[in-house]
Design an enzyme around this catalytic site. Structure first.
Site, PDB file in Angstrom:
ATOM      1  N   HIS A  74       0.822  -1.212   0.000  1.00  0.00           N
ATOM      2  CA  HIS A  74       0.000   0.000   0.000  1.00  0.00           C
ATOM      3  C   HIS A  74       0.854   1.258   0.000  1.00  0.00           C
ATOM      4  CE1 HIS A  74      -4.249  -1.508   1.136  1.00  0.00           C
ATOM      5  NE2 HIS A  74      -3.570  -2.502   0.603  1.00  0.00           N
ATOM      6  N   PRO A 105      -5.864  -1.174  -6.301  1.00  0.00           N
ATOM      7  CA  PRO A 105      -6.770  -2.197  -6.844  1.00  0.00           C
ATOM      8  C   PRO A 105      -7.590  -2.841  -5.743  1.00  0.00           C
ATOM      9  CG  PRO A 105      -4.505  -2.983  -6.837  1.00  0.00           C
ATOM     10  CD  PRO A 105      -4.451  -1.533  -6.497  1.00  0.00           C
ATOM     11  N   ASP A 110      -5.449 -17.971   2.764  1.00  0.00           N
ATOM     12  CA  ASP A 110      -4.969 -19.311   2.422  1.00  0.00           C
ATOM     13  C   ASP A 110      -5.553 -20.241   3.474  1.00  0.00           C
ATOM     14  OD1 ASP A 110      -3.581 -21.717   2.257  1.00  0.00           O
ATOM     15  OD2 ASP A 110      -1.646 -20.788   1.841  1.00  0.00           O
ATOM     16  N   ASP A 119       4.429 -19.683   1.146  1.00  0.00           N
ATOM     17  CA  ASP A 119       4.704 -20.798   0.238  1.00  0.00           C
ATOM     18  C   ASP A 119       3.758 -20.683  -0.952  1.00  0.00           C
ATOM     19  OD1 ASP A 119       2.215 -21.605   1.189  1.00  0.00           O
ATOM     20  OD2 ASP A 119       3.000 -23.205   2.449  1.00  0.00           O
TER      21      ASP A 119
END
Length: 381
Positions: free
Chosen positions: A115, A209, A294, A302
């Protein structure tokens, strides 16, 4: 104001004016502020010019180009070698201590770094506090959930004790992010330093975005900053750590694009799980809960994020779009099957991002405190 609801994830002597800007005065390069490695390089090149260029006319022609290097200082490795040799060690130690207490600091720093760099470059303008005369970047819509400011202040305080007026807040953000990535299982990589802190911070400049964009819409932001589509897919891989508030993806769970149904590109089991977590738009939960971006290795840097996307388990619309769009799905598949390849590409993209529109040499300032501009007349190094 050019502000999307959420973000995915300069300058000589100045005087503060009512609108928060500082008016710039033209600077000429000063020799004593030139970093030592560049000064040595200049001496070597100047010696070559005088000793090995036989034509006096050619010497006069080339001479301005050598002195121009004083005004075009660049980032360099070990920038603080002579002025604050333990700077990166101090940062790394504090990040280590923080990470052991709160491993989510990695996601916080990655988001802050992104940012900051995508608005006016990597100049720590995101750290500036708003005043009665100016709404700073920190309080723009996309930055409302950015965190980690107090930790950057903590690092700055320790560095000021050891090396006053030397290490920039912009370099602190970059180095701390790198160290946090390494502690989360990512690679440790060298970064060039020598950034200086900006002298402008205004919420109106924040145009990042948002999480509901298409791939092509998101890429327009990254392309404008000089990134390729592959690099965009790579940087969005930072969503391998961190969380998103339900408000950023609740629209995918109940009435996706006015269909009255969930987003068909989301795994049905994940839809059910998130509906229970978030509540509906008409009956939201009292608070705004968060979900891991995730869903598997939530605190580890990862390539699992890409595997989750291929399983239709991307949380944000832009994340899942990477696996649905023909232009980007190839990169998603590539990274999902090659963890080491992703990490190498991630490092390259992070280093590149850390060089966006940086201030070097005499531009900007070295802030005494990261949340406020130096007082007029304060002499930073």
């Amino acid at each position: 104001m050019k502000i999307n609801k959420a973000g995915v994830g300069r300058d000589a002597a100045r005087t503060v004016t009512d609108n928060g800007y500082r008016s710039a005065l033209t600077q000429s390069p000063s020799l004593y502020k030139t970093p030592l490695p560049q000064l040595f390089s200049l001496i070597i090149h100047l010696t070559f010019l005088l000793c090995f260029v036989p034509s006096m006319a050619l010497r006069y022609f080339l001479l301005p180009f050598f002195f121009l290097s004083l005004a075009t200082a660049q980032l360099s490795f070990n920038f603080y070698r002579s002025t604050c040799p333990n700077a990166e060690f101090i940062i790394k130690t504090l990040v280590f201590n923080k990470f052991n207490k709160d491993p989510s600091i990695t996601a916080a720093l990655l988001r802050m770094h992104f940012h900051d760099c995508f608005v006016r470059g990597c100049d720590a303008s995101i750290l500036i506090n708003s005043t009665s005369n100016n709404q700073a970047e920190k309080d723009a819509g996309p930055n409302e959930t950015v965190r980690g400011y107090e930790f950057i202040d903590e690092i700055k305080t320790q560095l000021e004790k050891k090396c006053p007026n030397t290490v920039s807040c912009a370099d602190i953000i970059t180095a701390a992010t790198r160290d946090a990535v390494a502690l989360s299982g990512g690679p440790s990589y060298p970064i060039p330093t020598g950034r200086r802190d900006g002298l402008i911070s205004n919420a109106n400049d924040v145009n990042l975005p948002g999480p509901s964009l298409s791939v092509s819409q998101a890429f327009s932001f990254f392309r404008a900053k000089g990134f390729t589509l592959k690099e965009m897919v790579t940087l969005l891989g930072a969503h391998t750590v961190g969380v998103a508030h339900c408000g950023f993806f609740r629209g995918r769970l109940f009435n996706f694009q006015g269909t009255g149904k969930p987003d068909p590109s989301m795994d049905t089991a994940l839809v059910s799980k998130l509906q229970k977590l978030c509540g509906s738009s008409s009956l939201p939960t009292v608070r705004d809960p968060t979900a891991f971006l995730d869903q598997n290795t939530s605190f580890r840097v990862d390539n699992e994020f890409y595997n989750q996307v291929l399983k239709k388990r991307g949380i944000l619309q832009i994340d899942q779009a990477l696996g649905n769009d023909r232009s980007s799905v190839g990169f998603v598949r590539q990274f999902s099957s090659d963890g080491n390849g992703f990490l190498k590409t991630f490092v390259d993209a992070m280093v590149k991002m850390g060089k966006l529109e940086v201030l070097v040499g005499n531009a900007g300032e070295i802030r005494k405190k990261c949340g406020v501009f130096n007082s007029p007349g304060f002499a930073s190094m």
